[in-house]
Design a protein around this motif. Sequence first.
Motif, PDB file in Angstrom:
ATOM      1  N   THR A 111       0.837  -1.205   0.000  1.00 15.97           N
ATOM      2  CA  THR A 111       0.000   0.000   0.000  1.00 15.97           C
ATOM      3  C   THR A 111       0.869   1.251   0.000  1.00 15.97           C
ATOM      4  O   THR A 111       0.604   2.204  -0.745  1.00 15.97           O
ATOM      5  CB  THR A 111      -0.939  -0.010   1.224  1.00 15.97           C
ATOM      6  N   THR A 112       1.915   1.248   0.820  1.00 17.31           N
ATOM      7  CA  THR A 112       2.836   2.385   0.851  1.00 17.31           C
ATOM      8  C   THR A 112       3.482   2.585  -0.517  1.00 17.31           C
ATOM      9  O   THR A 112       3.564   3.721  -1.014  1.00 17.31           O
ATOM     10  CB  THR A 112       3.918   2.175   1.939  1.00 17.31           C
ATOM     11  N   MET A 113       3.934   1.491  -1.143  1.00 14.83           N
ATOM     12  CA  MET A 113       4.544   1.594  -2.479  1.00 14.83           C
ATOM     13  C   MET A 113       3.566   2.177  -3.491  1.00 14.83           C
ATOM     14  O   MET A 113       3.932   3.025  -4.295  1.00 14.83           O
ATOM     15  CB  MET A 113       5.022   0.224  -2.964  1.00 14.83           C
ATOM     16  N   LEU A 114       2.311   1.713  -3.459  1.00  7.27           N
ATOM     17  CA  LEU A 114       1.314   2.205  -4.410  1.00  7.27           C
ATOM     18  C   LEU A 114       1.031   3.688  -4.216  1.00  7.27           C
ATOM     19  O   LEU A 114       0.702   4.392  -5.171  1.00  7.27           O
ATOM     20  CB  LEU A 114       0.012   1.402  -4.281  1.00  7.27           C
ATOM     21  N   ASN A 115       1.138   4.160  -2.983  1.00  5.01           N
ATOM     22  CA  ASN A 115       0.847   5.560  -2.672  1.00  5.01           C
ATOM     23  C   ASN A 115       2.050   6.481  -2.819  1.00  5.01           C
ATOM     24  O   ASN A 115       1.908   7.698  -2.700  1.00  5.01           O
ATOM     25  CB  ASN A 115       0.277   5.676  -1.253  1.00  5.01           C
ATOM     26  N   THR A 116       3.218   5.932  -3.029  1.00  3.06           N
ATOM     27  CA  THR A 116       4.417   6.768  -3.177  1.00  3.06           C
ATOM     28  C   THR A 116       4.993   6.567  -4.572  1.00  3.06           C
ATOM     29  O   THR A 116       4.416   7.025  -5.537  1.00  3.06           O
ATOM     30  CB  THR A 116       5.451   6.447  -2.076  1.00  3.06           C
ATOM     31  N   ASN A 117       6.094   5.856  -4.663  1.00  2.23           N
ATOM     32  CA  ASN A 117       6.743   5.634  -5.948  1.00  2.23           C
ATOM     33  C   ASN A 117       6.915   4.128  -6.166  1.00  2.23           C
ATOM     34  O   ASN A 117       7.922   3.564  -5.763  1.00  2.23           O
ATOM     35  CB  ASN A 117       8.097   6.351  -5.967  1.00  2.23           C
ATOM     36  N   PRO A 118       5.917   3.484  -6.798  1.00  5.33           N
ATOM     37  CA  PRO A 118       6.012   2.038  -6.977  1.00  5.33           C
ATOM     38  C   PRO A 118       7.246   1.643  -7.788  1.00  5.33           C
ATOM     39  O   PRO A 118       7.651   2.368  -8.700  1.00  5.33           O
ATOM     40  CB  PRO A 118       4.747   1.676  -7.755  1.00  5.33           C
ATOM     41  N   PRO A 119       7.850   0.502  -7.461  1.00  6.58           N
ATOM     42  CA  PRO A 119       8.986   0.019  -8.253  1.00  6.58           C
ATOM     43  C   PRO A 119       8.534  -0.318  -9.671  1.00  6.58           C
ATOM     44  O   PRO A 119       7.340  -0.517  -9.928  1.00  6.58           O
ATOM     45  CB  PRO A 119       9.457  -1.216  -7.492  1.00  6.58           C
ATOM     46  N   PRO A 120       9.474  -0.408 -10.599  1.00  4.65           N
ATOM     47  CA  PRO A 120       9.133  -0.657 -12.009  1.00  4.65           C
ATOM     48  C   PRO A 120       8.240  -1.880 -12.232  1.00  4.65           C
ATOM     49  O   PRO A 120       7.345  -1.828 -13.066  1.00  4.65           O
ATOM     50  CB  PRO A 120      10.494  -0.829 -12.678  1.00  4.65           C
ATOM     51  N   PHE A 121       8.457  -2.976 -11.492  1.00  2.30           N
ATOM     52  CA  PHE A 121       7.638  -4.164 -11.754  1.00  2.30           C
ATOM     53  C   PHE A 121       6.168  -3.917 -11.396  1.00  2.30           C
ATOM     54  O   PHE A 121       5.273  -4.419 -12.072  1.00  2.30           O
ATOM     55  CB  PHE A 121       8.200  -5.406 -11.042  1.00  2.30           C
ATOM     56  N   ILE A 122       5.899  -3.124 -10.369  1.00  2.00           N
ATOM     57  CA  ILE A 122       4.505  -2.818 -10.018  1.00  2.00           C
ATOM     58  C   ILE A 122       3.908  -1.845 -11.037  1.00  2.00           C
ATOM     59  O   ILE A 122       2.764  -2.004 -11.458  1.00  2.00           O
ATOM     60  CB  ILE A 122       4.395  -2.284  -8.575  1.00  2.00           C
ATOM     61  N   LYS A 123       4.689  -0.852 -11.468  1.00  2.00           N
ATOM     62  CA  LYS A 123       4.210   0.068 -12.507  1.00  2.00           C
ATOM     63  C   LYS A 123       3.840  -0.708 -13.769  1.00  2.00           C
ATOM     64  O   LYS A 123       2.821  -0.428 -14.405  1.00  2.00           O
ATOM     65  CB  LYS A 123       5.272   1.119 -12.826  1.00  2.00           C
ATOM     66  N   LYS A 124       4.654  -1.696 -14.126  1.00  5.82           N
ATOM     67  CA  LYS A 124       4.401  -2.495 -15.318  1.00  5.82           C
ATOM     68  C   LYS A 124       3.096  -3.290 -15.183  1.00  5.82           C
ATOM     69  O   LYS A 124       2.301  -3.376 -16.121  1.00  5.82           O
ATOM     70  CB  LYS A 124       5.586  -3.434 -15.552  1.00  5.82           C
TER      71      LYS A 124
END
Length: 131
Positions: A111-124
């Motif tokens: 959740t924290t990653m989604l609300n800040t700066n997700p890593p490339p694999f999540i963005k993909k």
Amino acid sequence: MKSIKIKSNEPSTGNLKVAFATSDLENIDSHFGSAKQFAVYEIGKDLTNVCEIIKIEDKDTDKTVELLKDIDIVYFTNIGAIAAAKIINSGIFPIKYKESVSIEEEIKKLTTMLNTNPPPFIKKIIEKKAA
């Protein structure tokens, strides 16, 4: 093998569908190939829903991968090379932990990653879902 649906809503665009190999529904504590169940969550910037508990009755990698076909990310404590290749080829992103980790803590991290700066694999993953 069977799947118990708790909530049948399909994940919204931008939300992740995540499975955790777990013996107690609280921790990521199972090897992919010997997991008896996977807890499946929909995780977004401001929501977390339990979607279903997938029960594994047979040790059959192909059947397990088929049951996880709608999953974006799967967590486990270990996995064999052939099973890893099969889930990756199915478009599922694998995450391995060497020791037991709390599902709740991992959900907070996602959740924290989604609300800040997700890593490339999540963005993909999110871009693929939006297409």
